[in-house]
Design an enzyme around this catalytic site. Structure first.
Site, PDB file in Angstrom:
ATOM      1  N   ARG A  29       0.850  -1.192   0.000  1.00  0.00           N
ATOM      2  CA  ARG A  29       0.000   0.000   0.000  1.00  0.00           C
ATOM      3  C   ARG A  29       0.888   1.245   0.000  1.00  0.00           C
ATOM      4  O   ARG A  29       1.970   1.260   0.571  1.00  0.00           O
ATOM      5  CB  ARG A  29      -0.893   0.036   1.236  1.00  0.00           C
ATOM      6  CG  ARG A  29      -2.090  -0.902   1.177  1.00  0.00           C
ATOM      7  CD  ARG A  29      -2.983  -0.771   2.394  1.00  0.00           C
ATOM      8  NE  ARG A  29      -2.337  -1.234   3.593  1.00  0.00           N
ATOM      9  CZ  ARG A  29      -1.722  -0.479   4.486  1.00  0.00           C
ATOM     10  NH1 ARG A  29      -1.692   0.842   4.359  1.00  0.00           N
ATOM     11  NH2 ARG A  29      -1.147  -1.020   5.537  1.00  0.00           N
ATOM     12  N   TYR A  44      -1.430  -3.753  -6.633  1.00  0.00           N
ATOM     13  CA  TYR A  44      -1.252  -4.406  -5.333  1.00  0.00           C
ATOM     14  C   TYR A  44      -2.555  -4.385  -4.517  1.00  0.00           C
ATOM     15  O   TYR A  44      -3.243  -3.361  -4.449  1.00  0.00           O
ATOM     16  CB  TYR A  44      -0.113  -3.750  -4.528  1.00  0.00           C
ATOM     17  CG  TYR A  44      -0.143  -4.251  -3.113  1.00  0.00           C
ATOM     18  CD1 TYR A  44       0.334  -5.524  -2.814  1.00  0.00           C
ATOM     19  CD2 TYR A  44      -0.750  -3.513  -2.106  1.00  0.00           C
ATOM     20  CE1 TYR A  44       0.216  -6.033  -1.540  1.00  0.00           C
ATOM     21  CE2 TYR A  44      -0.863  -4.017  -0.820  1.00  0.00           C
ATOM     22  CZ  TYR A  44      -0.376  -5.278  -0.540  1.00  0.00           C
ATOM     23  OH  TYR A  44      -0.524  -5.787   0.715  1.00  0.00           O
ATOM     24  N   LYS A 102      -9.791  -2.381   1.835  1.00  0.00           N
ATOM     25  CA  LYS A 102      -9.523  -1.227   2.693  1.00  0.00           C
ATOM     26  C   LYS A 102     -10.277   0.020   2.224  1.00  0.00           C
ATOM     27  O   LYS A 102     -10.783   0.802   3.039  1.00  0.00           O
ATOM     28  CB  LYS A 102      -8.024  -0.954   2.791  1.00  0.00           C
ATOM     29  CG  LYS A 102      -7.229  -2.127   3.380  1.00  0.00           C
ATOM     30  CD  LYS A 102      -7.707  -2.485   4.750  1.00  0.00           C
ATOM     31  CE  LYS A 102      -7.224  -3.811   5.307  1.00  0.00           C
ATOM     32  NZ  LYS A 102      -5.833  -4.043   5.497  1.00  0.00           N
ATOM     33  N   HIS A 114     -10.517  -2.182  11.528  1.00  0.00           N
ATOM     34  CA  HIS A 114      -9.432  -3.059  11.068  1.00  0.00           C
ATOM     35  C   HIS A 114      -9.236  -4.144  12.127  1.00  0.00           C
ATOM     36  O   HIS A 114      -8.273  -4.111  12.896  1.00  0.00           O
ATOM     37  CB  HIS A 114      -8.159  -2.209  10.891  1.00  0.00           C
ATOM     38  CG  HIS A 114      -7.037  -2.899  10.180  1.00  0.00           C
ATOM     39  ND1 HIS A 114      -5.723  -2.533  10.374  1.00  0.00           N
ATOM     40  CD2 HIS A 114      -7.020  -3.901   9.268  1.00  0.00           C
ATOM     41  CE1 HIS A 114      -4.944  -3.299   9.599  1.00  0.00           C
ATOM     42  NE2 HIS A 114      -5.705  -4.121   8.932  1.00  0.00           N
ATOM     43  N   SER A 157      -1.332  -3.323  10.528  1.00  0.00           N
ATOM     44  CA  SER A 157      -0.991  -4.242   9.434  1.00  0.00           C
ATOM     45  C   SER A 157       0.249  -5.062   9.775  1.00  0.00           C
ATOM     46  O   SER A 157       1.230  -4.533  10.293  1.00  0.00           O
ATOM     47  CB  SER A 157      -0.728  -3.435   8.167  1.00  0.00           C
ATOM     48  OG  SER A 157      -1.874  -2.695   7.835  1.00  0.00           O
ATOM     49  N   CYS A 186       0.716  -7.263  12.065  1.00  0.00           N
ATOM     50  CA  CYS A 186       1.009  -7.366  13.501  1.00  0.00           C
ATOM     51  C   CYS A 186       0.258  -8.509  14.172  1.00  0.00           C
ATOM     52  O   CYS A 186       0.178  -8.562  15.397  1.00  0.00           O
ATOM     53  CB  CYS A 186       0.714  -6.046  14.192  1.00  0.00           C
ATOM     54  SG  CYS A 186       1.902  -4.769  13.744  1.00  0.00           S
ATOM     55  N   ASP A 237      -9.436  -9.611   9.208  1.00  0.00           N
ATOM     56  CA  ASP A 237      -8.908  -8.280   8.875  1.00  0.00           C
ATOM     57  C   ASP A 237      -9.895  -7.134   9.097  1.00  0.00           C
ATOM     58  O   ASP A 237      -9.473  -6.052   9.466  1.00  0.00           O
ATOM     59  CB  ASP A 237      -8.435  -8.273   7.415  1.00  0.00           C
ATOM     60  CG  ASP A 237      -7.483  -7.129   7.090  1.00  0.00           C
ATOM     61  OD1 ASP A 237      -6.544  -6.895   7.879  1.00  0.00           O
ATOM     62  OD2 ASP A 237      -7.679  -6.464   6.062  1.00  0.00           O
ATOM     63  N   ARG A 292       1.980 -12.225   0.033  1.00  0.00           N
ATOM     64  CA  ARG A 292       0.693 -12.618   0.624  1.00  0.00           C
ATOM     65  C   ARG A 292       0.067 -13.807  -0.076  1.00  0.00           C
ATOM     66  O   ARG A 292       0.375 -14.098  -1.226  1.00  0.00           O
ATOM     67  CB  ARG A 292      -0.269 -11.428   0.573  1.00  0.00           C
ATOM     68  CG  ARG A 292       0.227 -10.314   1.499  1.00  0.00           C
ATOM     69  CD  ARG A 292      -0.791  -9.270   1.795  1.00  0.00           C
ATOM     70  NE  ARG A 292      -0.226  -8.320   2.746  1.00  0.00           N
ATOM     71  CZ  ARG A 292      -0.710  -8.107   3.981  1.00  0.00           C
ATOM     72  NH1 ARG A 292      -1.771  -8.750   4.389  1.00  0.00           N
ATOM     73  NH2 ARG A 292      -0.127  -7.235   4.780  1.00  0.00           N
TER      74      ARG A 292
HETATM   75  P1  GTP Z   1      -2.513  -7.526   7.802  1.00  0.00           P
HETATM   76  O1  GTP Z   1      -3.038  -8.606   6.898  1.00  0.00           O
HETATM   77  O2  GTP Z   1      -1.390  -6.748   7.182  1.00  0.00           O
HETATM   78  O3  GTP Z   1      -3.562  -6.623   8.328  1.00  0.00           O
HETATM   79  O4  GTP Z   1      -1.740  -8.253   9.006  1.00  0.00           O
HETATM   80  P2  GTP Z   1      -2.165  -9.153  10.256  1.00  0.00           P
HETATM   81  O5  GTP Z   1      -2.427  -8.290  11.424  1.00  0.00           O
HETATM   82  O6  GTP Z   1      -3.215 -10.138   9.883  1.00  0.00           O
HETATM   83  O7  GTP Z   1      -0.777  -9.905  10.555  1.00  0.00           O
HETATM   84  P3  GTP Z   1      -0.396 -11.456  10.493  1.00  0.00           P
HETATM   85  O8  GTP Z   1      -1.210 -12.297  11.424  1.00  0.00           O
HETATM   86  O9  GTP Z   1      -0.387 -11.874   9.076  1.00  0.00           O
HETATM   87  O10 GTP Z   1       1.087 -11.432  11.062  1.00  0.00           O
HETATM   88  C1  GTP Z   1       2.132 -10.736  10.476  1.00  0.00           C
HETATM   89  C2  GTP Z   1       3.460 -11.299  10.892  1.00  0.00           C
HETATM   90  O11 GTP Z   1       3.579 -11.325  12.316  1.00  0.00           O
HETATM   91  C3  GTP Z   1       3.702 -12.715  10.399  1.00  0.00           C
HETATM   92  O12 GTP Z   1       5.002 -12.823   9.920  1.00  0.00           O
HETATM   93  C4  GTP Z   1       3.516 -13.551  11.630  1.00  0.00           C
HETATM   94  O13 GTP Z   1       4.289 -14.735  11.595  1.00  0.00           O
HETATM   95  C5  GTP Z   1       3.950 -12.615  12.759  1.00  0.00           C
HETATM   96  N1  GTP Z   1       3.213 -12.916  14.015  1.00  0.00           N
HETATM   97  C6  GTP Z   1       1.886 -13.083  14.140  1.00  0.00           C
HETATM   98  N2  GTP Z   1       1.542 -13.414  15.409  1.00  0.00           N
HETATM   99  C7  GTP Z   1       2.680 -13.451  16.112  1.00  0.00           C
HETATM  100  C8  GTP Z   1       2.995 -13.746  17.488  1.00  0.00           C
HETATM  101  O14 GTP Z   1       2.142 -14.047  18.313  1.00  0.00           O
HETATM  102  N3  GTP Z   1       4.308 -13.659  17.841  1.00  0.00           N
HETATM  103  C9  GTP Z   1       5.277 -13.347  16.949  1.00  0.00           C
HETATM  104  N4  GTP Z   1       6.531 -13.309  17.388  1.00  0.00           N
HETATM  105  N5  GTP Z   1       5.030 -13.074  15.657  1.00  0.00           N
HETATM  106  C10 GTP Z   1       3.755 -13.123  15.235  1.00  0.00           C
HETATM  107  C1  SPV Z   2      -2.961  -4.475   5.469  1.00  0.00           C
HETATM  108  O1  SPV Z   2      -1.989  -3.854   4.981  1.00  0.00           O
HETATM  109  O2  SPV Z   2      -3.446  -4.173   6.577  1.00  0.00           O
HETATM  110  C2  SPV Z   2      -3.557  -5.616   4.759  1.00  0.00           C
HETATM  111  C3  SPV Z   2      -3.146  -5.844   3.373  1.00  0.00           C
HETATM  112  O3  SPV Z   2      -4.395  -6.299   5.297  1.00  0.00           O
HETATM  113  S1  SPV Z   2      -3.940  -4.757   2.275  1.00  0.00           S
HETATM  114  O4  SPV Z   2      -5.209  -5.338   1.865  1.00  0.00           O
HETATM  115  O5  SPV Z   2      -3.044  -4.612   1.144  1.00  0.00           O
HETATM  116  O6  SPV Z   2      -4.183  -3.478   2.922  1.00  0.00           O
HETATM  117 MN    MN Z   3      -5.043  -5.422   7.234  1.00  0.00          MN
END
Ligand code: GTP
Ligand code: SPV
Ligand code: MN
Length: 633
Positions: free
Chosen positions: A89, A238, A247, A267, A289, A291, A314, A409
């Site tokens: 983004r 993207y 979003k 979110h 994002s 996290c 999400d 992704r």
């Molecule tokens: P968006 O799709 O961008 O909104 O992200 P999200 O909040 O869904 O994040 P996601 O669960 O995909 O995690 C992002 C990264 O953080 C990945 O590389 C995970 O492996 C890592 N991660 C997620 N949960 C944990 C956790 O509990 N501990 C640690 N150390 N890393 C984590």
């Molecule tokens: C984020 O960045 O929080 C995502 C991926 O979940 S996107 O849909 O590209 O915003």
């Molecule tokens: Mn997101």
């Protein structure tokens, strides 16, 4: 609709309708399509029906062209690598266009650059659009995608129509939203969100296309017109910039609608936890994002006899029902999840979601027809060869480059998630008992704490910060403000947004409890203090016991209620430094409070609801009075 030219047969016929029955469409849809044809001059119009047959035709075509690569070890899994300049983004090119600037963004302090959304005037937007969209689809097909955010026909749901010249977008929208011709029947003469997207690469193409991925990085713009219920996105293919249901619509445009109608577009993931006693609790959680939302929503619990179900990973749309319960739906239909870090240990459930019918964007590829990314080393045989997302050879332990882009992704249908909740697409939604905020906080912030009240929780949400991630264009790992995990997704003035949250509290409503969690605190050795992933069930277990008002497990502190030492179930874990994990370093917090106050004064100014400042001040006083916090490092 009024500002759009009347449809005439000739104009549409200049761009032949090559699929679909144009004359049967609702009048407003005809007018919208006609407007788009006039503006962008595509070579034809293709009305998508969202069917599997249609998707298969596109997959075949894109595979022949080289845009998609079949991952032969799976049934119907494909790899897509983008132009390396189009991988995330772009917040700096994302705008909210309103008549009044302060509808879109807060009164920022003079001399300070606002980070809570970017406003553009209608005049400037008209000029910017006129430098991009006219004839931008020359020589390309315009796909018309009718979609529903939320179950089709549910009173909770909203309809959209996206036009795009990207077949990757068409395939992804089909996974991420409910694409169907039935949208037109439900719509009739009602309103829909107008979503206009172009890669900005008319034919003949000027310059070189990298990786079979046309885009126009210099001219990227993602403009939202909440008053017109319209989105115009140019130059990027993207996800977050191009899958406009996500979003752009479900957060930025829906956020504005939600404010007007008294609900929330956030979110947030939505999940349920069923205890060994078979009690089920639903929670929503907002983390910035990349996290941890997807990972928490699909958590594989390490505590015996707990069951997790996923409703969404999400986005949450939430409203109070007549009985005063906050109910939530997931408006999406699929996952667009971060690939790196996902493996059979961290997220075995996600691994099963994308066993088939999925698209992998910007990951590496193995010689045995599988995907590869950082985190999969231990489950990839040593004798296979690996290519990076840029097509270079990758050697285990030797290559310094990443095999996958850090924001690579997977795109998978939600229904393929083995722990999807039976009610995940129930139009009535699920009742929310707790809301969690969190972020990547390497220092100072305890594993979990609980807000004292709804407004205290809103203050905690307003002060969410996190380390930068690869989800947007920011480089490095500095700690950024990301209030309510919504900084990139705000559709209106953040001060008004906070007030809207505060105003939701009404007599007769059961306000969910609000918590803050942090899986990312580091010890003095620079290592994570908490194992995370499946072990996060231990924190959820504490949270749901708090939802049942177990006062024996909480102690008061300057930030809110902390777990009483020993109250988080640590059975079977290797030694955990619990006191460090839960500590509140006084000096850190005094500086953090000061920094948050400055942030709000600078960025939200007079639009900040005064109670937020009062609550910060109370927190500061509590720290100053607290001897125990002094004693801790
Ligand atoms: P968006 O799709 O961008 O909104 O992200 P999200 O909040 O869904 O994040 P996601 O669960 O995909 O995690 C992002 C990264 O953080 C990945 O590389 C995970 O492996 C890592 N991660 C997620 N949960 C944990 C956790 O509990 N501990 C640690 N150390 N890393 C984590
Ligand atoms: C984020 O960045 O929080 C995502 C991926 O979940 S996107 O849909 O590209 O915003
Ligand atoms: Mn997101």
């Amino acid at each position: 609709e009024d500002d759009m030219p009347e449809m005439t047969v000739e104009r549409v016929h200049r761009a032949p309708v090559i699929k679909g029955d144009f004359k049967l469409l609702p009048k407003k849809v005809k007018n919208f399509i006609t407007h788009c044809v006039h503006l962008m001059a595509p070579r034809g119009i293709y009305i998508s029906d969202g069917s599997k047959k249609e998707a298969d035709e596109f997959i075949q075509k894109l595979t022949e062209k080289g845009t998609l690569t079949k991952l032969t070890a799976f049934k119907e899994n494909y790899l897509c690598c983008t132009d390396p300049e189009d991988t995330a983004r772009i917040e700096s090119k994302t705008f909210i266009v309103t008549s009044n600037k302060y509808d879109a963004v807060p009164h920022v302090k003079e001399g300070v650059k606002g980070i809570l959304g970017r406003w553009m005037s209608h005049e400037d937007a008209a000029r910017e659009m006129s430098q991009r969209f006219p004839n931008c689809m020359t020589g390309r097909m315009m796909y018309v995608i009718p979609f529903s955010m939320g179950p089709l026909g549910s009173p909770f749901s909203k309809l959209g129509i996206q036009v795009t010249d990207s077949s990757y977008v068409l395939l992804s929208m089909r996974i991420m939203t409910r694409v169907s011709l039935k949208v037109f029947d439900v719509l009739r003469d009602g309103t829909f969100v107008k979503c206009i997207h172009s890669l900005g690469c008319p034919r003949p193409i000027q310059g070189r296309v990298k990786n079979h991925w046309p885009c126009n990085p210099e001219k990227v713009i993602i403009a939202h017109f909440p008053e017109q219920r319209m989105i115009q996105s140019f130059g990027s293919g993207y996800g977050g910039n191009s899958l406009l249901g996500k979003k752009c619509f479900a957060l930025r445009i829906a956020g504005t609608i939600a404010r007007d109608e008294g609900w929330l577009a956030e979110h947030m993931l939505i999940m349920s936890i069923t205890t060994p006693q078979k009690e089920e609790y639903f929670i929503a959680a907002a983390f910035p994002s990349a996290c941890g939302k997807t990972n928490l929503a699909m958590l594989n619990p390490t505590l015996p006899d707990y069951k997790i179900h996923c409703i969404g990973d999400d986005i949450a749309w939430m409203r109070f029902d007549k009985l005063g319960t906050l109910v939530a739906i997931n408006p999406e239909h699929g996952f667009f999840g971060v690939a790196p870090g996902t493996n059979s240990k961290t997220n075995p459930i996600a691994m099963r979601c994308f066993e088939e019918n999925s698209i992998f964007t910007n990951v590496g590829e193995t010689s045995d027809g599988k995907y590869f990314w950082e985190g999969l080393q231990d489950e990839t045989p040593r004798d296979v060869t690996i290519k990076t997302w840029l097509g270079k050879d990758w050697h285990r332990g030797k290559s310094t480059e990443l095999a996958a882009h850090p924001n690579s992704r997977f795109t998978s249908p939600a229904k393929q998630c083995p722990i999807m909740h039976p009610k995940w697409d129930d139009p009535k939604g699920v009742p929310i008992s707790a809301i969690l905020f969190g972020g990547r906080r390497p220092k100072g912030v305890p594993l979990v704490f609980e807000a004292r009240s709804w407004s205290h929780g809103v203050m905690i949400g307003a002060c969410v910060k996190s380390e930068c991630t690869a989800a947007a264009e920011f480089k490095g790992k500095s700690i950024m403000h990301d209030p309510m995990a919504m900084r990139p997704f705000l559709g209106y003035n953040f001060g008004h947004y906070l007030q809207h949250w505060l105003d939701l509290e009404e007599p007769g409503r059961q306000m969910p409890k609000i918590f803050h969690v942090n899986w990312f605190r580091l010890g003095e050795d620079g290592k994570l203090l908490w194992p995370g992933f499946g072990e996060n069930i231990r924190v959820l277990d504490w949270i749901i016991r708090r939802c049942d008002n177990d006062d024996s497990i909480a102690v008061d502190s300057p930030v809110g209620l902390l777990p009483r030492p020993g109250s988080i179930n640590m059975d079977g874990l290797p030694p955990i430094d619990e006191s460090e994990l839960l500590s509140l370093p006084k000096q850190y917090w005094l500086e953090d409070i000061k920094e948050n106050r400055t942030f709000l004064e600078d960025q939200v100014g007079v639009d900040t609801p005064p109670i937020i400042f009062n609550l910060l001040e109370e927190q500061e006083k509590a720290f100053r009075a607290n001897q125990q916090a002094t004693a801790q490092k």
